[in-house]
Design an enzyme around this catalytic site. Sequence first.
Site, PDB file in Angstrom:
ATOM      1  N   HIS A   1       0.839  -1.193   0.000  1.00 41.59           N
ATOM      2  CA  HIS A   1       0.000   0.000   0.000  1.00 41.59           C
ATOM      3  C   HIS A   1       0.882   1.255   0.000  1.00 41.59           C
ATOM      4  O   HIS A   1       1.301   1.723   1.067  1.00 41.59           O
ATOM      5  CB  HIS A   1      -0.901   0.000   1.237  1.00 41.59           C
ATOM      6  CG  HIS A   1      -1.799  -1.191   1.343  1.00 41.59           C
ATOM      7  ND1 HIS A   1      -1.331  -2.440   1.703  1.00 41.59           N
ATOM      8  CD2 HIS A   1      -3.136  -1.335   1.123  1.00 41.59           C
ATOM      9  CE1 HIS A   1      -2.341  -3.295   1.715  1.00 41.59           C
ATOM     10  NE2 HIS A   1      -3.440  -2.652   1.357  1.00 41.59           N
TER      11      HIS A   1
ATOM     12  N   HIS B   1      -4.041   3.350  -3.257  1.00 39.99           N
ATOM     13  CA  HIS B   1      -4.163   2.786  -1.909  1.00 39.99           C
ATOM     14  C   HIS B   1      -3.465   1.437  -1.767  1.00 39.99           C
ATOM     15  O   HIS B   1      -2.553   1.298  -0.941  1.00 39.99           O
ATOM     16  CB  HIS B   1      -5.637   2.628  -1.524  1.00 39.99           C
ATOM     17  CG  HIS B   1      -5.838   1.864  -0.252  1.00 39.99           C
ATOM     18  ND1 HIS B   1      -5.723   2.444   0.991  1.00 39.99           N
ATOM     19  CD2 HIS B   1      -6.116   0.552  -0.026  1.00 39.99           C
ATOM     20  CE1 HIS B   1      -5.922   1.519   1.919  1.00 39.99           C
ATOM     21  NE2 HIS B   1      -6.167   0.366   1.326  1.00 39.99           N
TER      22      HIS B   1
ATOM     23  N   GLU C   1     -17.349  -3.191  24.573  1.00 40.21           N
ATOM     24  CA  GLU C   1     -16.583  -4.439  24.690  1.00 40.21           C
ATOM     25  C   GLU C   1     -15.398  -4.503  23.733  1.00 40.21           C
ATOM     26  O   GLU C   1     -14.299  -4.937  24.115  1.00 40.21           O
ATOM     27  CB  GLU C   1     -17.494  -5.653  24.439  1.00 40.21           C
ATOM     28  CG  GLU C   1     -18.544  -5.890  25.504  1.00 40.21           C
ATOM     29  CD  GLU C   1     -19.834  -5.134  25.255  1.00 40.21           C
ATOM     30  OE1 GLU C   1     -20.794  -5.310  26.023  1.00 40.21           O
ATOM     31  OE2 GLU C   1     -19.887  -4.337  24.279  1.00 40.21           O
TER      32      GLU C   1
ATOM     33  N   HIS D   1     -28.409 -14.171  25.362  1.00 38.97           N
ATOM     34  CA  HIS D   1     -27.404 -14.055  26.419  1.00 38.97           C
ATOM     35  C   HIS D   1     -26.793 -15.401  26.812  1.00 38.97           C
ATOM     36  O   HIS D   1     -26.020 -15.475  27.768  1.00 38.97           O
ATOM     37  CB  HIS D   1     -28.019 -13.391  27.657  1.00 38.97           C
ATOM     38  CG  HIS D   1     -28.127 -11.898  27.532  1.00 38.97           C
ATOM     39  ND1 HIS D   1     -28.754 -11.287  26.476  1.00 38.97           N
ATOM     40  CD2 HIS D   1     -27.667 -10.894  28.333  1.00 38.97           C
ATOM     41  CE1 HIS D   1     -28.689  -9.965  26.633  1.00 38.97           C
ATOM     42  NE2 HIS D   1     -28.033  -9.711  27.748  1.00 38.97           N
TER      43      HIS D   1
END
Length: 663
Positions: free
Chosen positions: A27, A263, A412, A474
Amino acid sequence: MNDMDMMSVNAIRGLAADTVQKANSGHPGLPLGAAPMAYELWAKHMKHNPANPDWANRDRFILSGGHGSSLLYSLLHLFGYGELSIEDMKSFRQWDSKTPGHPEYGHTVGVEATTGPLGAGMAMAVGMAMAEAHLATRFNKEGYPIVDHYTYVLGGDGCMMEGISYEAFSLAGTLKLGKLIVLYDSNKISIEGDTDIAFTENVQKRFEAFGFQTLVVEDGNNLEEIGKAIEEAKADITRPSMITVRTKIGHGCPAKEGTASAHGEPLGVENVYALKENLGLDPKKEFHIPQEVYDHVAQIVKENQSHEEKWNEMFEGYCIKYPEMKELWDKMHNSIVGEELLEDEDFWKAGEKADATRNISGQLINKIKEHVPGFIGGSADLAPSTKTYMNGEGDFSSANYGGRNLHFGVRELAMAAIGNGLALHGGLRPYVSTFFVFSDYVKPMARLSALMGTPLTYVLTHDSIGVGEDGPTHEPIEQLAMLRSLPNFTVYRPADTAETAAAWYYAVTSRHTPTALVLTRQNLPQLEGTGKDALKGGYILSDSKKEIPDVILMASGSEVQLAVDAKMQLEKENIAVRVVSMPSMDVFEQQSKEYKDSVLTKTCRKRVAIEALSGFGWGKYVGLDGSYVTMESFGASAPASTLFEKFGITTDNVIKAVKEILG
């Protein structure tokens, strides 16, 4: 700006372009656009010493846009890190090279973090800045700023699009991490084209909302303006700072500048030639750095060494004046920690009544903190449920960076990356926590933990259908198999107090491997025969009366009791049963062949695996003649006892499975 500075910038550009072109892979766009800001930072503002890359008080630099690694390697080569040679640059992206496609921590000297998944470096930088703030609060004395450095992170539009950066920078602003400086390479190009097709928000306004100081450099080639912005960012230590630097991807390459094709593909031989002509480099020379550039940077490096020399002098005086702090410093910066717990009778004290392993873990955390002063951690807004709060240690906040309890909020993914950053910084032994089912949100950063060998501990509670009424959203099913599949990642699912102590001992003494502790919400009985043997990962909990058992029952966590109960009933029918507790397949696999064969004897091929989760992964132990008492579907919403019965995770079903395979 002087000619030598710009010559150095363009030499970096030329080297990065050659590196990608020779590999025919990579890149080039980011390195060509971001070279000025990276050079300006490394040469004039960053406190670092290539002769001692691990200097404790160095400024940290993370390339979050890890695909632009040829920029980082060019800097490391030019500044003399780890003797990264031109030959190493020529072997970019090749087998066994020091210059892999994306930066890898522990592989290339000077690389502070493994990056590649966009945004991950941003969040790890937040963790490093938190570590700096915490250690500074604990160690610094008047006249002795022992911990006093900045954390810089460079990334582009992709890093800003990723949700992890939102999570991490929201927390960084809340915590007022004034020594965190974000360099935003804003070129408005992604792989698919102009970022306007998917990304039109005002990034500066977003960072203002986070609580950052925001600065803008309109010309990414103006070293003077970049330098002013960096110094302005450093001057405001009440807020983290974000510097937007307007750049052109593929700068200097006439055919590619400002286009998406710059890129992720080599420029092409003819375009590299044109680039060098455009930048005033000799287009006929490949991998060429002018000697005057080497000499110029060598002088900068020599002058910068004074930073560490002054720090060493200060630290020597600090140790004389505060010997107790020197002792604490050494203990917190020693990678070998917690081993004295092995002989601590209180740590290994057997449980007296049925209890959830999450509760037992919480008690152990409050014992470990007394032995491991660098122990620090918290949860994604779940400490009361995951039992991860350290009593009497205070809360880490903008008002108290000395607190050892971290509050990540409901973040999280960023939490796990920040945990990695805390561990990478040095001096701390972090843990993070959430419900086990949400390890799905954690997993990408747990994977980086394993890749980097950071001994971060993941405390994952509510480990099965034992969650009960919260229902299938859950209740983890496949997550245990997922984490067990990770290389260099240890999973422990303990059955009682003794096995939980073993799991925590393993986690806190691990040096190069992250550990997940998978813990119950519901109470479990204390089992006879558990203990330090759990440090072997799997062991015979209760053996058969016959030398060669008729069947081997294997289980972890809450299901070990089912195996014990089934054995008692089966033996009444003269069926010889061996019960093997398997709290950690990963650790069991590290044992000798002789030991593993002694536990899972080859002379007994009738085996049953028992877990209230997916049976995927047990096959190597069950074999062709065995059976499973495991989950084959998602869970449901009902009391836990009902779910275990309805899904067949019962003693009766274990007995049935045994009789079926015995015929």
